[in-house]
Scaffold this active site. Structure first.
Site, PDB file in Angstrom:
ATOM      1  N   LYS A   1     -29.296 -19.808 -71.488  1.00 29.60           N
ATOM      2  CA  LYS A   1     -29.818 -20.935 -70.702  1.00 29.60           C
ATOM      3  C   LYS A   1     -30.535 -20.422 -69.444  1.00 29.60           C
ATOM      4  CE  LYS A   1     -30.659 -24.936 -69.055  1.00 29.60           C
ATOM      5  NZ  LYS A   1     -31.769 -25.725 -69.584  1.00 29.60           N
TER       6      LYS A   1
HETATM    7  P1  NAD Z   1     -27.203 -34.295 -61.379  1.00 23.69           P
HETATM    8  O1  NAD Z   1     -27.163 -33.778 -59.989  1.00 23.69           O
HETATM    9  O2  NAD Z   1     -28.033 -35.486 -61.687  1.00 23.69           O
HETATM   10  O3  NAD Z   1     -25.714 -34.606 -61.883  1.00 23.69           O
HETATM   11  C1  NAD Z   1     -24.586 -33.897 -61.507  1.00 23.69           C
HETATM   12  C2  NAD Z   1     -23.453 -34.895 -61.295  1.00 23.69           C
HETATM   13  O4  NAD Z   1     -22.255 -34.184 -60.985  1.00 23.69           O
HETATM   14  C3  NAD Z   1     -23.723 -35.876 -60.143  1.00 23.69           C
HETATM   15  O5  NAD Z   1     -23.589 -37.203 -60.596  1.00 23.69           O
HETATM   16  C4  NAD Z   1     -22.664 -35.512 -59.112  1.00 23.69           C
HETATM   17  O6  NAD Z   1     -22.228 -36.626 -58.341  1.00 23.69           O
HETATM   18  C5  NAD Z   1     -21.570 -34.958 -60.001  1.00 23.69           C
HETATM   19  N1  NAD Z   1     -20.619 -34.098 -59.306  1.00 23.69           N
HETATM   20  C6  NAD Z   1     -20.874 -33.138 -58.369  1.00 23.69           C
HETATM   21  N2  NAD Z   1     -19.721 -32.558 -57.970  1.00 23.69           N
HETATM   22  C7  NAD Z   1     -18.724 -33.159 -58.670  1.00 23.69           C
HETATM   23  C8  NAD Z   1     -17.311 -32.985 -58.707  1.00 23.69           C
HETATM   24  N3  NAD Z   1     -16.685 -32.096 -57.939  1.00 23.69           N
HETATM   25  N4  NAD Z   1     -16.590 -33.768 -59.548  1.00 23.69           N
HETATM   26  C9  NAD Z   1     -17.206 -34.701 -60.336  1.00 23.69           C
HETATM   27  N5  NAD Z   1     -18.554 -34.906 -60.328  1.00 23.69           N
HETATM   28  C10 NAD Z   1     -19.282 -34.141 -59.517  1.00 23.69           C
HETATM   29  O7  NAD Z   1     -27.614 -33.051 -62.278  1.00 23.69           O
HETATM   30  P2  NAD Z   1     -28.180 -33.085 -63.771  1.00 23.69           P
HETATM   31  O8  NAD Z   1     -29.663 -33.051 -63.705  1.00 23.69           O
HETATM   32  O9  NAD Z   1     -27.465 -34.120 -64.548  1.00 23.69           O
HETATM   33  O10 NAD Z   1     -27.726 -31.614 -64.241  1.00 23.69           O
HETATM   34  C11 NAD Z   1     -26.369 -31.327 -64.607  1.00 23.69           C
HETATM   35  C12 NAD Z   1     -26.324 -29.915 -65.197  1.00 23.69           C
HETATM   36  O11 NAD Z   1     -27.192 -29.853 -66.343  1.00 23.69           O
HETATM   37  C13 NAD Z   1     -26.828 -28.820 -64.238  1.00 23.69           C
HETATM   38  O12 NAD Z   1     -26.059 -27.665 -64.411  1.00 23.69           O
HETATM   39  C14 NAD Z   1     -28.282 -28.616 -64.668  1.00 23.69           C
HETATM   40  O13 NAD Z   1     -28.761 -27.321 -64.327  1.00 23.69           O
HETATM   41  C15 NAD Z   1     -28.179 -28.849 -66.167  1.00 23.69           C
HETATM   42  N6  NAD Z   1     -29.407 -29.323 -66.835  1.00 23.69           N
HETATM   43  C16 NAD Z   1     -30.168 -30.334 -66.289  1.00 23.69           C
HETATM   44  C17 NAD Z   1     -31.303 -30.777 -66.970  1.00 23.69           C
HETATM   45  C18 NAD Z   1     -32.193 -31.893 -66.436  1.00 23.69           C
HETATM   46  O14 NAD Z   1     -33.280 -32.108 -66.982  1.00 23.69           O
HETATM   47  N7  NAD Z   1     -31.796 -32.623 -65.394  1.00 23.69           N
HETATM   48  C19 NAD Z   1     -31.659 -30.208 -68.193  1.00 23.69           C
HETATM   49  C20 NAD Z   1     -30.836 -29.189 -68.740  1.00 23.69           C
HETATM   50  C21 NAD Z   1     -29.713 -28.772 -68.045  1.00 23.69           C
END
Ligand code: NAD
Length: 321
Positions: free
Chosen positions: A178
Site C-alpha cells: 500500500k
Molecule cells: P478519515 O480521516 O476520513 O477517517 C478516519 C476516521 O477515524 C475519522 O472519522 C476519525 O474521527 C476516526 N478516528 C480517528 N481517531 C480515532 C480513534 N482513536 N478511535 C476511533 N476513531 C478514530 O480518513 P479516510 O480517508 O477514511 O482514511 C482512513 C484510512 O484509509 C487511512 O489510513 C487512509 O490512508 C486510508 N485510505 C484512504 C483512502 C481515501 O480515498 N480516503 C483510500 C485508500 C486508503
C-alpha cells in the site's frame, strides 16, 4: 446474505470506513461501529448498526476492522482493545481477529502482531486502494498480509468490501504494498502536474495534452482519472486528503531508508508533498498538489507573487516556499 449472524466491529467511520461498514450491513453482518466523531457513528446507527465506545462491544464481536488515519492511532487503539480484553469475561469460543485495513507502517504492524499473538488474537493487514467511490460500491482492491489460515477465515468478509482481494504474503506485506502503491501514485501525480503546467506555459491546452498522454506511454491513474475528474475542472474533491497522501509517501521514504536503498526519488517526492501541506489549508485534497505546483512552476503570464497568491489565498500559513 451472511448466514452465520457474524458480529463485526468497525473502528474508524470516516470517508472510507463509513461506506465500508454500510456494505457489511448490506451483506447481512451485524455491525458494531465506533468513531471519536459522534456524527459518523450516528450515520451507521441510522442504517441499522450498533454504536458506542468499542470497550462496550468488543466482547460481542468475532472480528474487528480498523480504518484509521495513521499507524500512531492504530497502535493506540490496539493498546486500548488489549486493555479491554484483559478485563472482559467473554463467552466467545472463536478466536478474536483484528484486520487493520488502514494504511499503516509495516514495522508497526509486526509489533502489533507480536502483542496480539500473546493474547491469542489473530491479526492481519488488509489495506485498500480505490478511494471513496469504490468503497461505496464495494469494489476496492484489497492487499492482505498475514497467515494463510487467518486470510482464509477473513476472505468472505473481505469480498463484501472489495472486488479484487489479494493475499500478498507474510504479515506487513499488504501495508508495504500500500505504501509503495501510493508512492507510485504520488510520483505520477506530481510529475503529471508539472508536465501539464509546462504545456500550459507553452500554449498547449491541458485537456488536449492529457488526451494525448492517455493514448501514449505517459498515461497513469493520474492522467486517466484524477486530471479529468478532479483537477482540470478545479473540483479537487477526490476525498483523499493531502495529509493522508503525505503520510503514505513518508512511509515509503522511510521504508527505502530502512533498507538502505540508494535512491533520491522518494525523498524529493516526499519533500514536495510536505511543502504543499504547509502551503495549502489543512483539509486540502491530495489533488490540490496541482495548485501548489503552480507556485514553483509559474503559471503562464503570472509573476511568482501572483502564483503564490493563487496557492495561499487570504490565509497564508506558509513559511519560506
Ligand atoms: P478519515 O480521516 O476520513 O477517517 C478516519 C476516521 O477515524 C475519522 O472519522 C476519525 O474521527 C476516526 N478516528 C480517528 N481517531 C480515532 C480513534 N482513536 N478511535 C476511533 N476513531 C478514530 O480518513 P479516510 O480517508 O477514511 O482514511 C482512513 C484510512 O484509509 C487511512 O489510513 C487512509 O490512508 C486510508 N485510505 C484512504 C483512502 C481515501 O480515498 N480516503 C483510500 C485508500 C486508503
Amino acid at each position: 446474505m451472511n448466514e452465520n449472524n457474524e458480529n463485526i466491529g468497525f473502528i474508524g467511520l470516516g470517508k472510507m470506513g463509513l461506506p465500508m461498514a454500510m456494505n457489511l450491513l448490506n451483506s447481512g453482518y451485524h455491525v458494531y461501529g465506533s468513531d471519536v466523531n459522534p456524527a459518523s457513528a450516528s450515520e451507521l446507527q441510522k442504517a441499522g448498526g450498533k454504536t458506542g465506545h468499542f470497550s462496550n462491544w468488543v466482547p460481542a464481536v468475532q472480528t474487528i476492522i480498523l480504518m484509521l488515519p495513521s499507524s500512531t492511532i492504530v497502535n493506540h487503539v490496539i493498546e486500548e482493545i488489549l486493555a479491554t480484553y484483559e478485563t472482559m469475561h467473554s463467552n466467545q469460543t472463536e478466536r478474536l481477529t483484528i484486520i487493520d485495513m488502514s494504511s499503516s507502517y509495516p514495522h508497526d504492524t509486526k509489533t502489533n502482531y507480536e502483542k496480539l499473538k500473546l493474547r491469542m488474537i489473530d491479526f492481519m493487514d488488509a489495506p485498500v486502494s480505490g478511494g471513496i467511490q469504490k468503497a461505496r460500491s464495494a469494489s476496492l482492491t484489497i492487499m492482505a498480509g498475514g497467515e494463510e489460515e487467518v486470510f482464509k477465515k477473513c476472505k468472505r468478509l473481505l469480498h463484501s468490501l472489495g472486488k479484487q482481494v489479494f493475499h500478498i504474503g507474510p504479515l506487513g506485506s499488504g501495508h508495504l504494498l500500500k505504501a509503495l502503491n501510493n508512492y507510485l501514485s504520488a510520483t505520477h501525480l506530481l510529475s503529471a502536474c508539472e508536465a501539464v503546467q509546462l504545456m500550459e506555459r507553452y500554449g498547449v491546452q491541458p485537456e488536449k495534452g492529457i488526451e494525448v498522454f492517455n493514448h501514449s506511454t505517459g498515461r497513469s491513474g493520474s492522467t486517466e482519472y484524477k486530471f479529468p475528474s478532479f483537477i482540470l475542472n478545479e473540483r479537487f474533491d477526490s476525498g483523499f486528503s493531502l495529509e493522508l497522501m503525505k503520510k503514505d509517501v513518508e512511509m515509503a521514504k522511510r521504508l527505502f531508508e530502512d533498507y538502505g536503498a540508494e535512491t533520491v526519488l522518494p525523498r524529493v517526492v516526499h519533500q514536495r508533498f510536505e511543502e504543499a501541506s504547509l502551503a495549502l489549508e489543512s483539509l486540502a485534497d491530495h489533488t490540490e498538489i496541482y495548485r501548489y505546483v503552480t507556485s514553483y512552476l509559474l503559471k503562464r503570464g503570472n509573476s511568482r507573487e501572483e502564483n503564490e497568491e493563487i496557492v495561499s489565498g487570504p490565509n497564508d500559513i506558509r513559511s519560506g516556499i
